[in-house]
Write an enzyme that holds these catalytic residues in place. Structure first.
Site, PDB file in Angstrom:
ATOM      1  N   GLY A   1       0.549   0.412   3.506  1.00 33.46           N
ATOM      2  CA  GLY A   1       1.495   0.926   4.482  1.00 33.46           C
ATOM      3  C   GLY A   1       2.067  -0.084   5.458  1.00 33.46           C
ATOM      4  O   GLY A   1       2.920   0.261   6.260  1.00 33.46           O
ATOM      5  N   ASP A   2       1.642  -1.334   5.388  1.00 27.15           N
ATOM      6  CA  ASP A   2       2.086  -2.325   6.365  1.00 27.15           C
ATOM      7  C   ASP A   2       2.330  -3.680   5.686  1.00 27.15           C
ATOM      8  O   ASP A   2       1.700  -4.678   6.007  1.00 27.15           O
ATOM      9  CB  ASP A   2       1.035  -2.451   7.467  1.00 27.15           C
ATOM     10  CG  ASP A   2       1.529  -3.198   8.694  1.00 27.15           C
ATOM     11  OD1 ASP A   2       2.756  -3.324   8.863  1.00 27.15           O
ATOM     12  OD2 ASP A   2       0.680  -3.661   9.480  1.00 27.15           O
ATOM     13  N   PRO A   3       3.285  -3.710   4.733  1.00 28.48           N
ATOM     14  CA  PRO A   3       3.483  -4.928   3.934  1.00 28.48           C
ATOM     15  C   PRO A   3       4.383  -5.966   4.605  1.00 28.48           C
ATOM     16  O   PRO A   3       5.581  -6.010   4.376  1.00 28.48           O
ATOM     17  CB  PRO A   3       4.130  -4.395   2.661  1.00 28.48           C
ATOM     18  CG  PRO A   3       4.929  -3.229   3.122  1.00 28.48           C
ATOM     19  CD  PRO A   3       4.128  -2.622   4.252  1.00 28.48           C
TER      20      PRO A   3
END
Length: 74
Positions: A50-52
Protein backbone atom coordinates in the site's frame (compact mmCIF):
# COMPACT_ATOMS: atom_id res chain seq x y z
CA UNK A 1 4.10 -19.02 17.93
CA UNK A 2 5.31 -16.52 15.42
CA UNK A 3 8.72 -14.96 15.11
CA UNK A 4 9.42 -11.62 13.43
CA UNK A 5 12.94 -11.10 12.18
CA UNK A 6 14.70 -8.22 10.45
CA UNK A 7 17.62 -8.00 8.09
CA UNK A 8 19.71 -5.04 6.96
CA UNK A 9 19.59 -4.79 3.17
CA UNK A 10 22.55 -3.23 1.36
CA UNK A 11 21.78 -1.46 -1.91
CA UNK A 12 20.26 1.75 -3.18
CA UNK A 13 16.88 3.30 -3.82
CA UNK A 14 15.42 2.62 -7.27
CA UNK A 15 15.53 6.33 -8.14
CA UNK A 16 19.24 6.71 -7.32
CA UNK A 17 20.39 6.83 -10.94
CA UNK A 18 24.04 7.52 -10.09
CA UNK A 19 24.33 4.54 -7.73
CA UNK A 20 22.49 2.22 -10.14
CA UNK A 21 25.00 3.15 -12.83
CA UNK A 22 27.90 2.51 -10.43
CA UNK A 23 26.42 -0.92 -9.66
CA UNK A 24 26.01 -1.67 -13.38
CA UNK A 25 22.23 -1.97 -13.16
CA UNK A 26 20.19 -0.53 -16.06
CA UNK A 27 17.26 1.64 -14.98
CA UNK A 28 15.00 -0.22 -17.43
CA UNK A 29 15.78 -3.51 -15.66
CA UNK A 30 14.76 -2.02 -12.31
CA UNK A 31 11.54 -0.62 -13.79
CA UNK A 32 10.68 -4.02 -15.30
CA UNK A 33 11.28 -5.84 -12.01
CA UNK A 34 9.11 -3.37 -10.08
CA UNK A 35 6.28 -3.54 -12.65
CA UNK A 36 6.34 -7.35 -12.65
CA UNK A 37 6.37 -7.49 -8.85
CA UNK A 38 3.35 -5.23 -8.47
CA UNK A 39 1.48 -6.91 -11.35
CA UNK A 40 1.97 -10.26 -9.61
CA UNK A 41 0.73 -8.79 -6.33
CA UNK A 42 -2.43 -7.50 -8.03
CA UNK A 43 -3.25 -10.20 -10.57
CA UNK A 44 -1.94 -13.34 -8.86
CA UNK A 45 -2.30 -12.67 -5.14
CA UNK A 46 -5.14 -10.12 -5.18
CA UNK A 47 -3.49 -7.60 -2.88
CA UNK A 48 -0.59 -5.18 -3.09
CA UNK A 49 1.83 -3.16 -1.03
CA UNK A 50 0.00 0.00 0.00
CA UNK A 51 2.94 2.41 0.15
CA UNK A 52 5.15 1.86 -2.92
CA UNK A 53 7.66 4.72 -2.93
CA UNK A 54 11.46 4.64 -3.46
CA UNK A 55 12.09 4.73 0.29
CA UNK A 56 10.34 1.36 0.60
CA UNK A 57 12.46 -0.34 -2.05
CA UNK A 58 16.12 -1.31 -2.18
CA UNK A 59 17.89 -2.42 -5.35
CA UNK A 60 20.82 -4.79 -5.02
CA UNK A 61 22.87 -7.38 -6.88
CA UNK A 62 23.00 -10.91 -5.46
CA UNK A 63 25.17 -13.45 -7.26
CA UNK A 64 25.04 -11.29 -10.37
CA UNK A 65 21.24 -11.00 -10.38
CA UNK A 66 19.41 -7.72 -9.85
CA UNK A 67 16.86 -7.79 -7.03
CA UNK A 68 14.36 -5.21 -5.84
CA UNK A 69 13.63 -5.72 -2.16
CA UNK A 70 10.25 -4.31 -1.14
CA UNK A 71 10.24 -3.04 2.45
CA UNK A 72 7.60 -2.11 5.03
CA UNK A 73 4.85 -4.60 4.26
CA UNK A 74 3.36 -4.07 7.71
Amino acid sequence: GRVLTTEFIHGCKPNDRKRLKEMGIPEAEVAKIICEAFAEQIFVHGYLHGDPHPGNMIVRKVNGCTQVVILDHG
